[in-house]
Design a protein around this motif. Structure first.
Motif, PDB file in Angstrom:
ATOM      1  N   VAL A 298       1.093  -1.050  -0.028  1.00  0.00           N
ATOM      2  CA  VAL A 298       0.083  -0.100  -0.144  1.00  0.00           C
ATOM      3  C   VAL A 298       0.537   1.471  -0.012  1.00  0.00           C
ATOM      4  O   VAL A 298       1.987   1.114   0.173  1.00  0.00           O
TER       5      VAL A 298
ATOM      6  N   LYS B 243      -4.020   0.795  -7.201  1.00  0.00           N
ATOM      7  CA  LYS B 243      -5.526   1.640  -7.613  1.00  0.00           C
ATOM      8  C   LYS B 243      -5.547   2.033  -6.155  1.00  0.00           C
ATOM      9  O   LYS B 243      -5.608   1.711  -5.022  1.00  0.00           O
ATOM     10  N   THR B 244      -6.251   2.808  -6.826  1.00  0.00           N
ATOM     11  CA  THR B 244      -7.160   4.658  -5.392  1.00  0.00           C
ATOM     12  C   THR B 244      -7.773   3.677  -4.935  1.00  0.00           C
ATOM     13  O   THR B 244      -8.715   3.383  -6.206  1.00  0.00           O
ATOM     14  N   VAL B 245      -8.169   3.312  -3.671  1.00  0.00           N
ATOM     15  CA  VAL B 245      -9.032   2.897  -2.973  1.00  0.00           C
ATOM     16  C   VAL B 245     -10.005   4.217  -1.557  1.00  0.00           C
ATOM     17  O   VAL B 245     -10.731   4.136  -1.320  1.00  0.00           O
ATOM     18  N   LYS B 246      -8.401   5.609  -2.290  1.00  0.00           N
ATOM     19  CA  LYS B 246      -9.525   6.427  -0.581  1.00  0.00           C
ATOM     20  C   LYS B 246      -8.620   7.209  -1.005  1.00  0.00           C
ATOM     21  O   LYS B 246      -7.661   8.176  -1.368  1.00  0.00           O
TER      22      LYS B 246
ATOM     23  N   ASP C  77      -4.916   7.250  -0.965  1.00  0.00           N
ATOM     24  CA  ASP C  77      -4.094   6.383  -0.732  1.00  0.00           C
ATOM     25  C   ASP C  77      -4.615   4.769  -1.764  1.00  0.00           C
ATOM     26  O   ASP C  77      -5.858   5.174  -2.293  1.00  0.00           O
ATOM     27  N   MET C  78      -3.683   3.925  -2.141  1.00  0.00           N
ATOM     28  CA  MET C  78      -2.915   3.281  -3.150  1.00  0.00           C
ATOM     29  C   MET C  78      -2.646   1.622  -2.499  1.00  0.00           C
ATOM     30  O   MET C  78      -1.836   1.855  -1.423  1.00  0.00           O
ATOM     31  N   VAL C  79      -3.689   1.015  -3.401  1.00  0.00           N
ATOM     32  CA  VAL C  79      -3.498  -0.581  -3.133  1.00  0.00           C
ATOM     33  C   VAL C  79      -2.941  -0.648  -4.572  1.00  0.00           C
ATOM     34  O   VAL C  79      -3.201  -1.056  -5.655  1.00  0.00           O
TER      35      VAL C  79
ATOM     36  N   GLU D 131      -2.700  -4.290  -6.768  1.00  0.00           N
ATOM     37  CA  GLU D 131      -3.342  -5.223  -7.281  1.00  0.00           C
ATOM     38  C   GLU D 131      -2.485  -6.253  -7.712  1.00  0.00           C
ATOM     39  O   GLU D 131      -1.782  -6.037  -8.958  1.00  0.00           O
TER      40      GLU D 131
END
Length: 158
Positions: free
Chosen positions: A119, A136-139, A153-155, A157
């Protein structure tokens, strides 16, 4: 693309001034003026051998000059690994060195922390760079770092 391949090696105490210089070239676009002191405190903590062993932090050299730095570590309170203080000196932006540092860190994370989620948090000025590598942007939190500097905030994939 880069003309010369940079060398990435473990951070040492003698790298502090060059890392600070690289950091300051990225203020105020990518980091806030208030973060200059935070980054310096982080580097000072790395002077403690125990701390340096626990936090994988690296510098990028080109022709014996440090042009970037960055590391990673365990995200507080979770099972994820996050990037820590990554940057390229602004004179070397858009030449492929950021990609080289990112790919290096991802390879090291897979070696040192296999199977762990990756992350990161970044700004609206950098998130699209990370998207190219599978994040991928999650927030999104508006004005999180400072007025007009939003947190993404990114994760990564799988």
């Amino acid at each position: 693309m880069t003309q010369n391949q940079a060398i990435i090696r473990k951070y040492s105490i003698s790298d502090k001034n060059a890392c600070m210089e690289a950091f300051k070239t990225n203020v105020p676009k990518y980091f806030t003026i208030g973060e200059v002191n935070d980054f310096e405190q982080f580097l000072t903590k790395l002077e403690n051998p125990e701390e340096a062993d626990q936090v994988p932090y690296y510098v990028m050299e080109l022709d014996d000059k440090i042009i970037g730095c960055g590391g990673f570590g365990e995200k507080e309170g979770g099972d994820a690994i996050t990037f820590i203080w990554g940057m390229i000196h602004s004179d070397y932006h858009k030449l492929g060195y950021g990609e080289q540092l990112l790919v290096f860190r991802l390879v090291e994370i897979k070696k040192q922390f296999p199977g762990r989620q990756v992350v990161l948090d970044t700004t609206q000025f950098s998130y699209s760079f990370f998207e190219k590598y599978g994040f991928k942007t999650v927030k999104i939190t508006e004005n999180s770092y400072a007025e007009g500097m939003h947190r993404y905030d990114m994760v990564l994939e799988d």
